[in-house]
Design a protein around this motif. Structure first.
Motif: not given
Length: 263
Positions: A183, A197, A200, A227, A239, A241, A259
Protein backbone atom coordinates in the motif's frame (compact mmCIF):
# COMPACT_ATOMS: atom_id res chain seq x y z
CA UNK A 1 -3.58 -2.02 -25.00
CA UNK A 2 -5.08 1.29 -23.84
CA UNK A 3 -8.51 2.48 -22.75
CA UNK A 4 -10.01 5.93 -22.22
CA UNK A 5 -13.32 5.25 -20.45
CA UNK A 6 -14.15 3.90 -16.98
CA UNK A 7 -16.73 1.51 -18.45
CA UNK A 8 -14.28 -0.05 -20.93
CA UNK A 9 -12.98 -3.51 -20.09
CA UNK A 10 -11.66 -6.76 -21.48
CA UNK A 11 -14.49 -9.29 -21.16
CA UNK A 12 -13.90 -13.05 -21.42
CA UNK A 13 -17.21 -14.91 -21.21
CA UNK A 14 -17.80 -18.53 -20.25
CA UNK A 15 -16.48 -20.88 -22.89
CA UNK A 16 -14.21 -18.19 -24.35
CA UNK A 17 -10.44 -18.18 -24.03
CA UNK A 18 -7.85 -15.43 -23.68
CA UNK A 19 -4.20 -15.89 -24.64
CA UNK A 20 -2.29 -12.86 -23.35
CA UNK A 21 1.25 -14.18 -23.01
CA UNK A 22 4.08 -11.71 -22.74
CA UNK A 23 7.67 -12.17 -21.59
CA UNK A 24 9.77 -10.73 -18.78
CA UNK A 25 11.36 -8.20 -21.15
CA UNK A 26 8.22 -7.60 -23.22
CA UNK A 27 5.16 -7.80 -20.95
CA UNK A 28 1.66 -7.11 -22.25
CA UNK A 29 0.35 -3.90 -20.67
CA UNK A 30 -3.33 -3.02 -20.28
CA UNK A 31 -3.51 0.60 -19.12
CA UNK A 32 -5.04 4.06 -19.29
CA UNK A 33 -4.66 6.11 -22.47
CA UNK A 34 -3.41 8.85 -20.14
CA UNK A 35 -0.34 6.75 -19.38
CA UNK A 36 0.71 7.08 -23.05
CA UNK A 37 2.41 10.39 -23.80
CA UNK A 38 0.92 10.80 -27.28
CA UNK A 39 -2.63 10.16 -25.97
CA UNK A 40 -2.44 11.87 -22.60
CA UNK A 41 -5.10 14.48 -21.73
CA UNK A 42 -4.46 14.39 -17.97
CA UNK A 43 -2.39 12.40 -15.50
CA UNK A 44 -3.31 8.73 -15.35
CA UNK A 45 -5.17 7.72 -12.19
CA UNK A 46 -7.24 4.85 -10.78
CA UNK A 47 -10.61 4.30 -12.48
CA UNK A 48 -9.43 5.47 -15.90
CA UNK A 49 -10.75 2.18 -17.34
CA UNK A 50 -12.62 -0.90 -16.20
CA UNK A 51 -10.21 -3.82 -16.02
CA UNK A 52 -10.21 -7.47 -17.10
CA UNK A 53 -13.14 -9.76 -16.27
CA UNK A 54 -12.97 -13.52 -16.83
CA UNK A 55 -16.09 -15.66 -16.34
CA UNK A 56 -15.60 -19.39 -16.01
CA UNK A 57 -17.55 -22.62 -15.70
CA UNK A 58 -16.15 -23.84 -12.37
CA UNK A 59 -18.19 -24.14 -9.18
CA UNK A 60 -19.17 -21.18 -7.02
CA UNK A 61 -21.49 -20.93 -4.04
CA UNK A 62 -23.44 -18.29 -5.97
CA UNK A 63 -25.44 -21.15 -7.54
CA UNK A 64 -27.43 -23.96 -5.96
CA UNK A 65 -26.64 -27.62 -6.46
CA UNK A 66 -29.84 -28.00 -8.49
CA UNK A 67 -28.83 -25.17 -10.83
CA UNK A 68 -25.41 -26.71 -11.45
CA UNK A 69 -26.93 -30.13 -12.11
CA UNK A 70 -29.43 -28.66 -14.56
CA UNK A 71 -26.81 -26.52 -16.30
CA UNK A 72 -28.65 -23.32 -15.33
CA UNK A 73 -26.03 -21.73 -13.05
CA UNK A 74 -25.98 -18.07 -14.08
CA UNK A 75 -24.44 -16.03 -11.26
CA UNK A 76 -24.27 -12.30 -12.03
CA UNK A 77 -20.97 -10.44 -11.81
CA UNK A 78 -20.48 -7.13 -10.04
CA UNK A 79 -19.82 -3.88 -11.86
CA UNK A 80 -21.13 -5.01 -15.24
CA UNK A 81 -23.64 -7.83 -15.45
CA UNK A 82 -22.25 -10.94 -17.08
CA UNK A 83 -22.76 -14.55 -16.02
CA UNK A 84 -20.47 -17.11 -14.48
CA UNK A 85 -20.46 -20.50 -12.83
CA UNK A 86 -20.99 -24.12 -13.76
CA UNK A 87 -19.85 -27.58 -12.73
CA UNK A 88 -16.39 -27.93 -14.33
CA UNK A 89 -13.61 -27.16 -11.86
CA UNK A 90 -10.98 -27.93 -14.55
CA UNK A 91 -12.40 -25.34 -16.98
CA UNK A 92 -9.79 -23.49 -19.04
CA UNK A 93 -10.34 -19.78 -19.73
CA UNK A 94 -6.86 -19.30 -21.20
CA UNK A 95 -3.61 -17.69 -20.04
CA UNK A 96 -2.53 -14.36 -18.58
CA UNK A 97 1.26 -14.41 -18.23
CA UNK A 98 3.66 -11.49 -17.90
CA UNK A 99 0.77 -9.02 -17.93
CA UNK A 100 0.49 -5.52 -16.42
CA UNK A 101 -2.91 -4.06 -15.45
CA UNK A 102 -2.59 -0.39 -14.49
CA UNK A 103 -5.09 2.38 -13.51
CA UNK A 104 -8.13 0.10 -13.78
CA UNK A 105 -11.19 -0.55 -11.63
CA UNK A 106 -13.75 1.78 -13.15
CA UNK A 107 -17.30 2.55 -12.11
CA UNK A 108 -19.50 1.81 -15.14
CA UNK A 109 -21.99 4.41 -16.30
CA UNK A 110 -25.17 4.20 -14.22
CA UNK A 111 -23.63 1.96 -11.56
CA UNK A 112 -23.77 2.85 -7.88
CA UNK A 113 -20.67 3.39 -5.74
CA UNK A 114 -19.51 0.00 -4.51
CA UNK A 115 -20.59 -1.80 -7.68
CA UNK A 116 -17.22 -1.30 -9.33
CA UNK A 117 -15.08 -3.27 -11.71
CA UNK A 118 -11.89 -4.79 -10.33
CA UNK A 119 -8.53 -4.64 -12.02
CA UNK A 120 -8.85 -8.41 -12.53
CA UNK A 121 -12.08 -10.30 -11.81
CA UNK A 122 -11.88 -14.10 -11.80
CA UNK A 123 -15.43 -15.42 -11.52
CA UNK A 124 -15.68 -19.22 -11.19
CA UNK A 125 -12.50 -19.59 -13.23
CA UNK A 126 -11.23 -23.16 -13.42
CA UNK A 127 -7.87 -24.77 -12.70
CA UNK A 128 -7.09 -25.17 -16.40
CA UNK A 129 -6.54 -21.41 -16.58
CA UNK A 130 -3.05 -19.96 -16.06
CA UNK A 131 -2.63 -16.67 -14.16
CA UNK A 132 1.09 -15.98 -13.61
CA UNK A 133 3.47 -13.01 -13.48
CA UNK A 134 0.79 -10.35 -13.07
CA UNK A 135 1.54 -6.73 -12.08
CA UNK A 136 -1.49 -4.71 -10.90
CA UNK A 137 -0.94 -1.03 -10.08
CA UNK A 138 -3.18 1.86 -8.96
CA UNK A 139 -6.57 0.20 -9.28
CA UNK A 140 -9.71 1.81 -7.89
CA UNK A 141 -11.47 -1.31 -6.61
CA UNK A 142 -9.88 -4.67 -5.79
CA UNK A 143 -6.68 -5.76 -7.47
CA UNK A 144 -7.90 -9.35 -7.94
CA UNK A 145 -11.29 -10.63 -6.80
CA UNK A 146 -12.11 -14.32 -6.96
CA UNK A 147 -15.72 -15.52 -6.91
CA UNK A 148 -15.34 -19.23 -6.30
CA UNK A 149 -13.56 -21.38 -8.86
CA UNK A 150 -10.31 -23.28 -8.64
CA UNK A 151 -7.85 -21.13 -10.60
CA UNK A 152 -4.32 -20.87 -9.19
CA UNK A 153 -2.33 -17.62 -8.86
CA UNK A 154 1.44 -17.45 -9.11
CA UNK A 155 3.93 -14.56 -9.11
CA UNK A 156 1.48 -11.74 -8.39
CA UNK A 157 2.33 -8.12 -7.50
CA UNK A 158 -0.44 -5.71 -6.41
CA UNK A 159 0.62 -2.20 -5.42
CA UNK A 160 -1.21 1.03 -4.57
CA UNK A 161 -4.74 -0.27 -5.13
CA UNK A 162 -7.43 1.71 -3.31
CA UNK A 163 -9.59 -1.20 -2.13
CA UNK A 164 -8.49 -4.77 -1.34
CA UNK A 165 -5.44 -6.11 -3.10
CA UNK A 166 -6.72 -9.71 -3.29
CA UNK A 167 -10.36 -10.42 -2.39
CA UNK A 168 -11.39 -14.05 -1.87
CA UNK A 169 -15.11 -14.88 -2.14
CA UNK A 170 -17.74 -17.49 -2.86
CA UNK A 171 -15.84 -20.73 -2.21
CA UNK A 172 -12.52 -20.29 -4.03
CA UNK A 173 -10.57 -23.56 -3.88
CA UNK A 174 -7.39 -22.56 -5.72
CA UNK A 175 -3.86 -21.90 -4.51
CA UNK A 176 -1.64 -18.82 -4.58
CA UNK A 177 2.09 -18.38 -4.11
CA UNK A 178 4.79 -15.76 -4.57
CA UNK A 179 2.55 -12.79 -3.77
CA UNK A 180 3.76 -9.23 -3.06
CA UNK A 181 1.31 -6.54 -1.90
CA UNK A 182 2.17 -2.96 -0.98
CA UNK A 183 0.00 0.00 0.00
CA UNK A 184 1.19 3.54 -0.66
CA UNK A 185 0.18 6.74 -2.47
CA UNK A 186 -0.36 7.83 -6.06
CA UNK A 187 -1.13 11.22 -7.55
CA UNK A 188 -4.61 12.01 -8.86
CA UNK A 189 -5.37 14.08 -11.95
CA UNK A 190 -5.04 17.27 -9.89
CA UNK A 191 -1.52 16.28 -8.88
CA UNK A 192 -2.42 15.56 -5.24
CA UNK A 193 -1.27 12.46 -3.34
CA UNK A 194 -4.08 10.02 -2.51
CA UNK A 195 -3.67 7.17 -0.06
CA UNK A 196 -4.06 3.69 -1.49
CA UNK A 197 -4.83 0.39 0.15
CA UNK A 198 -7.57 -1.13 2.25
CA UNK A 199 -7.10 -4.86 2.88
CA UNK A 200 -4.07 -6.73 1.62
CA UNK A 201 -6.28 -9.83 1.63
CA UNK A 202 -10.06 -9.62 2.13
CA UNK A 203 -10.98 -13.24 2.66
CA UNK A 204 -14.53 -14.62 2.81
CA UNK A 205 -15.24 -18.31 3.08
CA UNK A 206 -18.97 -18.60 2.43
CA UNK A 207 -20.87 -15.99 0.44
CA UNK A 208 -24.15 -17.92 0.12
CA UNK A 209 -25.10 -20.85 2.38
CA UNK A 210 -27.01 -23.93 1.31
CA UNK A 211 -24.86 -25.41 -1.45
CA UNK A 212 -22.36 -28.27 -1.46
CA UNK A 213 -19.56 -25.91 -2.51
CA UNK A 214 -17.26 -25.76 0.52
CA UNK A 215 -16.03 -22.55 2.11
CA UNK A 216 -13.08 -20.89 0.42
CA UNK A 217 -10.06 -23.00 1.33
CA UNK A 218 -7.02 -21.91 -0.68
CA UNK A 219 -3.42 -22.68 0.21
CA UNK A 220 -1.41 -19.44 0.13
CA UNK A 221 2.39 -19.40 0.36
CA UNK A 222 5.41 -17.11 0.07
CA UNK A 223 3.59 -13.84 0.71
CA UNK A 224 4.72 -10.34 1.70
CA UNK A 225 2.16 -7.64 2.56
CA UNK A 226 3.33 -4.09 3.34
CA UNK A 227 0.66 -1.82 4.85
CA UNK A 228 0.79 1.79 6.08
CA UNK A 229 -0.54 3.96 8.91
CA UNK A 230 -2.87 5.72 6.48
CA UNK A 231 -6.54 5.27 5.59
CA UNK A 232 -7.65 4.52 2.04
CA UNK A 233 -8.83 7.52 0.03
CA UNK A 234 -11.54 5.22 -1.33
CA UNK A 235 -13.59 4.73 1.83
CA UNK A 236 -11.51 5.86 4.78
CA UNK A 237 -10.88 2.27 5.87
CA UNK A 238 -7.62 1.44 7.60
CA UNK A 239 -4.77 -0.15 5.71
CA UNK A 240 -4.66 -3.72 7.03
CA UNK A 241 -2.76 -6.81 5.92
CA UNK A 242 -5.33 -9.62 6.19
CA UNK A 243 -9.02 -9.83 7.09
CA UNK A 244 -10.64 -13.25 7.57
CA UNK A 245 -14.44 -13.67 7.58
CA UNK A 246 -17.32 -16.06 7.00
CA UNK A 247 -15.72 -19.39 7.87
CA UNK A 248 -12.69 -18.92 5.62
CA UNK A 249 -10.52 -22.06 5.75
CA UNK A 250 -7.33 -20.81 4.08
CA UNK A 251 -3.92 -22.23 4.98
CA UNK A 252 -0.99 -19.78 4.99
CA UNK A 253 2.70 -20.61 4.70
CA UNK A 254 5.84 -18.47 4.81
CA UNK A 255 4.01 -15.15 5.14
CA UNK A 256 5.41 -11.76 6.22
CA UNK A 257 3.14 -8.88 7.26
CA UNK A 258 4.80 -5.46 7.61
CA UNK A 259 3.51 -2.04 8.60
CA UNK A 260 5.65 0.69 7.04
CA UNK A 261 4.82 3.95 8.82
CA UNK A 262 7.16 5.86 6.50
CA UNK A 263 5.34 4.83 3.30
Amino acid sequence: VVFDDSSSRVQINRGANIQAVGTYTKPITFTSANAIASLKVKDAEPQDWGGIMIDGLARTDQCTDAERTAGTCNAETEGAVTYYGGNDDTDNSGTLKFVKIHYAGGLPAGAEEGDDLNSLTLAAVGSGTTIEYIDIYAGYDDGIELFGGTVNLKYIVVTDTQDDSIDIDAGWQGNAQFIFIKHGTVKNAAGNDINMGNGGFESDGIKVKGTSVPASAPKIANVTVVTTDEESARDGAASIAVKLDDFIAATWYNTILIKDAAT
